[in-house]
Design a protein around this motif. Structure first.
Motif, PDB file in Angstrom:
ATOM      1  N   ARG A   1       6.195  15.328   4.764  1.00 16.57           N
ATOM      2  CA  ARG A   1       6.369  15.240   6.218  1.00 16.57           C
ATOM      3  C   ARG A   1       5.071  14.868   6.918  1.00 16.57           C
ATOM      4  O   ARG A   1       5.063  14.106   7.895  1.00 16.57           O
ATOM      5  CB  ARG A   1       6.921  16.549   6.761  1.00 16.57           C
ATOM      6  N   ALA A   2       3.947  15.404   6.418  1.00 17.80           N
ATOM      7  CA  ALA A   2       2.651  15.035   7.000  1.00 17.80           C
ATOM      8  C   ALA A   2       2.392  13.546   6.805  1.00 17.80           C
ATOM      9  O   ALA A   2       1.857  12.870   7.691  1.00 17.80           O
ATOM     10  CB  ALA A   2       1.536  15.857   6.362  1.00 17.80           C
ATOM     11  N   ALA A   3       2.782  13.034   5.645  1.00 16.13           N
ATOM     12  CA  ALA A   3       2.591  11.612   5.374  1.00 16.13           C
ATOM     13  C   ALA A   3       3.421  10.748   6.316  1.00 16.13           C
ATOM     14  O   ALA A   3       2.968   9.702   6.790  1.00 16.13           O
ATOM     15  CB  ALA A   3       2.938  11.302   3.927  1.00 16.13           C
ATOM     16  N   LEU A   4       4.645  11.192   6.609  1.00 19.89           N
ATOM     17  CA  LEU A   4       5.489  10.437   7.535  1.00 19.89           C
ATOM     18  C   LEU A   4       4.847  10.357   8.916  1.00 19.89           C
ATOM     19  O   LEU A   4       4.879   9.300   9.567  1.00 19.89           O
ATOM     20  CB  LEU A   4       6.869  11.083   7.637  1.00 19.89           C
ATOM     21  N   GLY A   5       4.287  11.459   9.365  1.00 20.33           N
ATOM     22  CA  GLY A   5       3.614  11.451  10.663  1.00 20.33           C
ATOM     23  C   GLY A   5       2.443  10.494  10.682  1.00 20.33           C
ATOM     24  O   GLY A   5       2.222   9.771  11.668  1.00 20.33           O
ATOM     25  N   PHE A   6       1.688  10.462   9.581  1.00 28.32           N
ATOM     26  CA  PHE A   6       0.542   9.562   9.512  1.00 28.32           C
ATOM     27  C   PHE A   6       0.995   8.101   9.443  1.00 28.32           C
ATOM     28  O   PHE A   6       0.363   7.226  10.046  1.00 28.32           O
ATOM     29  CB  PHE A   6      -0.321   9.915   8.297  1.00 28.32           C
ATOM     30  N   LEU A   7       2.094   7.830   8.735  1.00 30.34           N
ATOM     31  CA  LEU A   7       2.623   6.470   8.685  1.00 30.34           C
ATOM     32  C   LEU A   7       2.999   5.971  10.074  1.00 30.34           C
ATOM     33  O   LEU A   7       2.819   4.787  10.392  1.00 30.34           O
ATOM     34  CB  LEU A   7       3.842   6.399   7.765  1.00 30.34           C
ATOM     35  N   ASP A   8       3.498   6.868  10.901  1.00 23.84           N
ATOM     36  CA  ASP A   8       3.814   6.479  12.281  1.00 23.84           C
ATOM     37  C   ASP A   8       2.549   6.056  13.019  1.00 23.84           C
ATOM     38  O   ASP A   8       2.577   5.143  13.850  1.00 23.84           O
ATOM     39  CB  ASP A   8       4.486   7.638  13.017  1.00 23.84           C
ATOM     40  N   GLU A   9       1.432   6.728  12.720  1.00 22.36           N
ATOM     41  CA  GLU A   9       0.163   6.366  13.351  1.00 22.36           C
ATOM     42  C   GLU A   9      -0.368   5.039  12.804  1.00 22.36           C
ATOM     43  O   GLU A   9      -0.951   4.237  13.538  1.00 22.36           O
ATOM     44  CB  GLU A   9      -0.860   7.479  13.133  1.00 22.36           C
ATOM     45  N   VAL A  10      -0.176   4.813  11.513  1.00 24.27           N
ATOM     46  CA  VAL A  10      -0.611   3.541  10.915  1.00 24.27           C
ATOM     47  C   VAL A  10       0.190   2.387  11.508  1.00 24.27           C
ATOM     48  O   VAL A  10      -0.354   1.318  11.806  1.00 24.27           O
ATOM     49  CB  VAL A  10      -0.443   3.589   9.382  1.00 24.27           C
ATOM     50  N   ASP A  11       1.497   2.596  11.630  1.00 25.90           N
ATOM     51  CA  ASP A  11       2.381   1.630  12.299  1.00 25.90           C
ATOM     52  C   ASP A  11       2.322   0.242  11.658  1.00 25.90           C
ATOM     53  O   ASP A  11       2.039  -0.763  12.320  1.00 25.90           O
ATOM     54  CB  ASP A  11       2.027   1.556  13.786  1.00 25.90           C
ATOM     55  N   HIS A  12       2.588   0.205  10.346  1.00 24.51           N
ATOM     56  CA  HIS A  12       2.630  -1.079   9.647  1.00 24.51           C
ATOM     57  C   HIS A  12       3.719  -1.021   8.579  1.00 24.51           C
ATOM     58  O   HIS A  12       3.770  -0.064   7.801  1.00 24.51           O
ATOM     59  CB  HIS A  12       1.280  -1.389   9.007  1.00 24.51           C
ATOM     60  N   PRO A  13       4.586  -2.030   8.502  1.00 25.93           N
ATOM     61  CA  PRO A  13       5.696  -1.983   7.542  1.00 25.93           C
ATOM     62  C   PRO A  13       5.275  -2.099   6.083  1.00 25.93           C
ATOM     63  O   PRO A  13       6.078  -1.824   5.188  1.00 25.93           O
ATOM     64  CB  PRO A  13       6.564  -3.182   7.952  1.00 25.93           C
ATOM     65  N   ASN A  14       4.024  -2.491   5.837  1.00 24.88           N
ATOM     66  CA  ASN A  14       3.567  -2.691   4.461  1.00 24.88           C
ATOM     67  C   ASN A  14       2.866  -1.461   3.885  1.00 24.88           C
ATOM     68  O   ASN A  14       2.081  -1.568   2.947  1.00 24.88           O
ATOM     69  CB  ASN A  14       2.619  -3.897   4.386  1.00 24.88           C
ATOM     70  N   VAL A  15       3.169  -0.288   4.433  1.00 25.13           N
ATOM     71  CA  VAL A  15       2.575   0.963   3.959  1.00 25.13           C
ATOM     72  C   VAL A  15       3.690   1.979   3.740  1.00 25.13           C
ATOM     73  O   VAL A  15       4.599   2.094   4.565  1.00 25.13           O
ATOM     74  CB  VAL A  15       1.555   1.528   4.966  1.00 25.13           C
ATOM     75  N   SER A  16       3.619   2.705   2.631  1.00 24.02           N
ATOM     76  CA  SER A  16       4.644   3.694   2.313  1.00 24.02           C
ATOM     77  C   SER A  16       4.013   4.981   1.799  1.00 24.02           C
ATOM     78  O   SER A  16       2.790   5.088   1.656  1.00 24.02           O
ATOM     79  CB  SER A  16       5.614   3.140   1.263  1.00 24.02           C
TER      80      SER A  16
ATOM     81  N   LEU B   1       0.836  -1.199   0.000  1.00 26.80           N
ATOM     82  CA  LEU B   1       0.000   0.000   0.000  1.00 26.80           C
ATOM     83  C   LEU B   1       0.871   1.249   0.000  1.00 26.80           C
ATOM     84  O   LEU B   1       1.848   1.329   0.755  1.00 26.80           O
ATOM     85  CB  LEU B   1      -0.901   0.041   1.236  1.00 26.80           C
ATOM     86  N   SER B   2       0.506   2.230  -0.829  1.00 27.82           N
ATOM     87  CA  SER B   2       1.181   3.530  -0.811  1.00 27.82           C
ATOM     88  C   SER B   2       0.126   4.625  -0.738  1.00 27.82           C
ATOM     89  O   SER B   2      -0.846   4.621  -1.512  1.00 27.82           O
ATOM     90  CB  SER B   2       2.045   3.723  -2.066  1.00 27.82           C
ATOM     91  N   LEU B   3       0.324   5.558   0.188  1.00 22.95           N
ATOM     92  CA  LEU B   3      -0.640   6.624   0.439  1.00 22.95           C
ATOM     93  C   LEU B   3      -0.208   7.888  -0.296  1.00 22.95           C
ATOM     94  O   LEU B   3       0.851   8.452  -0.014  1.00 22.95           O
ATOM     95  CB  LEU B   3      -0.742   6.905   1.944  1.00 22.95           C
ATOM     96  N   GLU B   4      -1.046   8.334  -1.231  1.00 18.77           N
ATOM     97  CA  GLU B   4      -0.669   9.460  -2.084  1.00 18.77           C
ATOM     98  C   GLU B   4      -0.835  10.795  -1.365  1.00 18.77           C
ATOM     99  O   GLU B   4      -1.893  11.106  -0.824  1.00 18.77           O
ATOM    100  CB  GLU B   4      -1.489   9.462  -3.368  1.00 18.77           C
ATOM    101  N   VAL B   5       0.215  11.589  -1.416  1.00 16.93           N
ATOM    102  CA  VAL B   5       0.201  12.946  -0.875  1.00 16.93           C
ATOM    103  C   VAL B   5      -0.341  13.873  -1.962  1.00 16.93           C
ATOM    104  O   VAL B   5       0.257  13.992  -3.034  1.00 16.93           O
ATOM    105  CB  VAL B   5       1.620  13.383  -0.465  1.00 16.93           C
ATOM    106  N   VAL B   6      -1.481  14.511  -1.702  1.00 14.00           N
ATOM    107  CA  VAL B   6      -2.114  15.372  -2.703  1.00 14.00           C
ATOM    108  C   VAL B   6      -2.344  16.772  -2.137  1.00 14.00           C
ATOM    109  O   VAL B   6      -2.155  17.012  -0.943  1.00 14.00           O
ATOM    110  CB  VAL B   6      -3.435  14.765  -3.217  1.00 14.00           C
ATOM    111  N   ASN B   7      -2.751  17.681  -2.992  1.00 21.03           N
ATOM    112  CA  ASN B   7      -2.885  19.080  -2.572  1.00 21.03           C
ATOM    113  C   ASN B   7      -4.108  19.313  -1.692  1.00 21.03           C
ATOM    114  O   ASN B   7      -4.974  18.450  -1.550  1.00 21.03           O
ATOM    115  CB  ASN B   7      -2.881  19.992  -3.794  1.00 21.03           C
ATOM    116  N   ARG B   8      -4.153  20.480  -1.110  1.00 19.81           N
ATOM    117  CA  ARG B   8      -5.172  20.830  -0.110  1.00 19.81           C
ATOM    118  C   ARG B   8      -6.601  20.811  -0.652  1.00 19.81           C
ATOM    119  O   ARG B   8      -7.555  20.778   0.113  1.00 19.81           O
ATOM    120  CB  ARG B   8      -4.862  22.222   0.443  1.00 19.81           C
ATOM    121  N   TYR B   9      -6.753  20.846  -1.987  1.00 16.72           N
ATOM    122  CA  TYR B   9      -8.078  20.830  -2.584  1.00 16.72           C
ATOM    123  C   TYR B   9      -8.589  19.408  -2.826  1.00 16.72           C
ATOM    124  O   TYR B   9      -9.713  19.230  -3.297  1.00 16.72           O
ATOM    125  CB  TYR B   9      -8.062  21.614  -3.901  1.00 16.72           C
ATOM    126  N   GLU B  10      -7.772  18.407  -2.508  1.00 19.21           N
ATOM    127  CA  GLU B  10      -8.169  17.024  -2.741  1.00 19.21           C
ATOM    128  C   GLU B  10      -8.162  16.168  -1.482  1.00 19.21           C
ATOM    129  O   GLU B  10      -8.636  15.035  -1.501  1.00 19.21           O
ATOM    130  CB  GLU B  10      -7.277  16.397  -3.822  1.00 19.21           C
TER     131      GLU B  10
END
Length: 289
Positions: A160-175, A143-152
């Motif tokens: 950096r926001a994505a990195l913080g959220f990945l820490d909350e997800v806490d799973h090695p199979n997400v990038s 799984l990869s979580l797409e970083v998109v603009n504020r209108y989406e």
């Protein structure tokens, strides 16, 4: 590194004719893989897609953006459950096609929110993504979580926001999934975010500032590709561009395609394939300096 194209470069429909067109044209343009948007998973013919991909020796990934009725950040648990069920179905489709990744805005609705995300909404999404990541790992899918603009989205607008959220997800199979079109809107530059994300970068979209021909807008591709080389990125790099001459009216409205910058997808795709490969090769040559 696999160089790919988004199927919406070639077609806006994914019935037999649309899938055949997209896969044939992706291969003809010289790409290694195709990214297929799963806009209608309930009616998507996964077996046909698998056969066509095998016949054309083409790799595959899949993407989508959630809607208000499947938003994992929703306070309505039924909406969250609907989103998780749909994403589970999408994982099954990717597995049946022989695909390797599911990416996109799969953590919230793809829309303009009128408020910032809530703590409860973030937690709800992170928990759902964690569960989905385990299911994906069982299928050999990342799984990869797409970083998109504020209108989406209101959740992941920067690396950096994505990195913080990945820490909350806490799973090695997400990038993290970075997209140059969105980075050009939200990030301070095109180099630092790649270094920030580093080995947690799992997917890349290449798009110009106006969604047209690569190199004809304002995106600093030289810095971006230098960043990829610096972190030794070796995942998918997928070209993405949209025109209402290809996609349907509803999708054109959702993506804000108010003017078309191209009408020949074959020429656009062949140009993008050369452009991306030239950038990758040019950066690699720096090691010889």
């Amino acid at each position: 590194m696999q160089i790919g194209a988004h199927a919406l470069v070639f077609t806006g429909t994914f019935d037999r004719a649309g899938l055949t067109t997209a896969i044939e044209k992706t291969k003809k343009a010289g790409f290694d893989l195709i990214e297929i948007p799963l806009m209608g998973p309930a009616t998507f013919d996964r077996d046909l897609a698998a056969r066509l991909l095998a016949d054309h020796d083409l790799g595959a990934t899949a993407s989508l953006g959630l809607s208000e009725s499947t938003d994992l950040t929703s306070p309505d648990t039924q909406v969250v459950d609907a989103g998780e069920r749909m994403l589970t179905e999408c994982l099954d489709i990717v597995g049946a096609m022989g695909g390797t990744r599911l990416c996109g805005v799969i953590y919230s609705a793809m829309k303009k929110y009128m408020e910032p995300p809530t703590t409860a909404g973030r937690a709800s999404s992170a928990a759902a993504i964690n569960r989905l990541a385990t299911r994906a790992a069982d299928l050999g899918i990342h799984l990869s979580l797409e970083v998109v603009n504020r209108y989406e989205t209101n959740l992941l607008n920067t690396g950096r926001a994505a990195l913080g959220f990945l820490d909350e997800v806490d799973h090695p199979n997400v990038s993290v999934h970075l997209d140059t079109y969105h980075m050009n809107i939200e990030e301070s530059d095109m180099f630092s975010p790649v270094l920030d994300v580093a080995d947690r970068l799992g997917y890349v979209h290449i798009g110009e500032s106006h969604r047209g021909y690569l190199g004809s807008g304002t995106v600093d591709f030289d810095s971006f590709f230098r960043g990829l080389a610096r972190v030794n990125y070796d995942g998918p790099v997928v070209f993405e561009s949209f025109s209402s001459s290809v996609v349907n009216a509803d999708l054109s409205r959702m993506l804000g395609i108010w003017r078309n910058l191209w009408d020949d997808s074959d020429d656009l795709a062949a140009h993008a394939n050369r452009f991306i490969r030239d950038k990758v090769n040019a950066v690699r040559s720096i090691e010889m300096h």
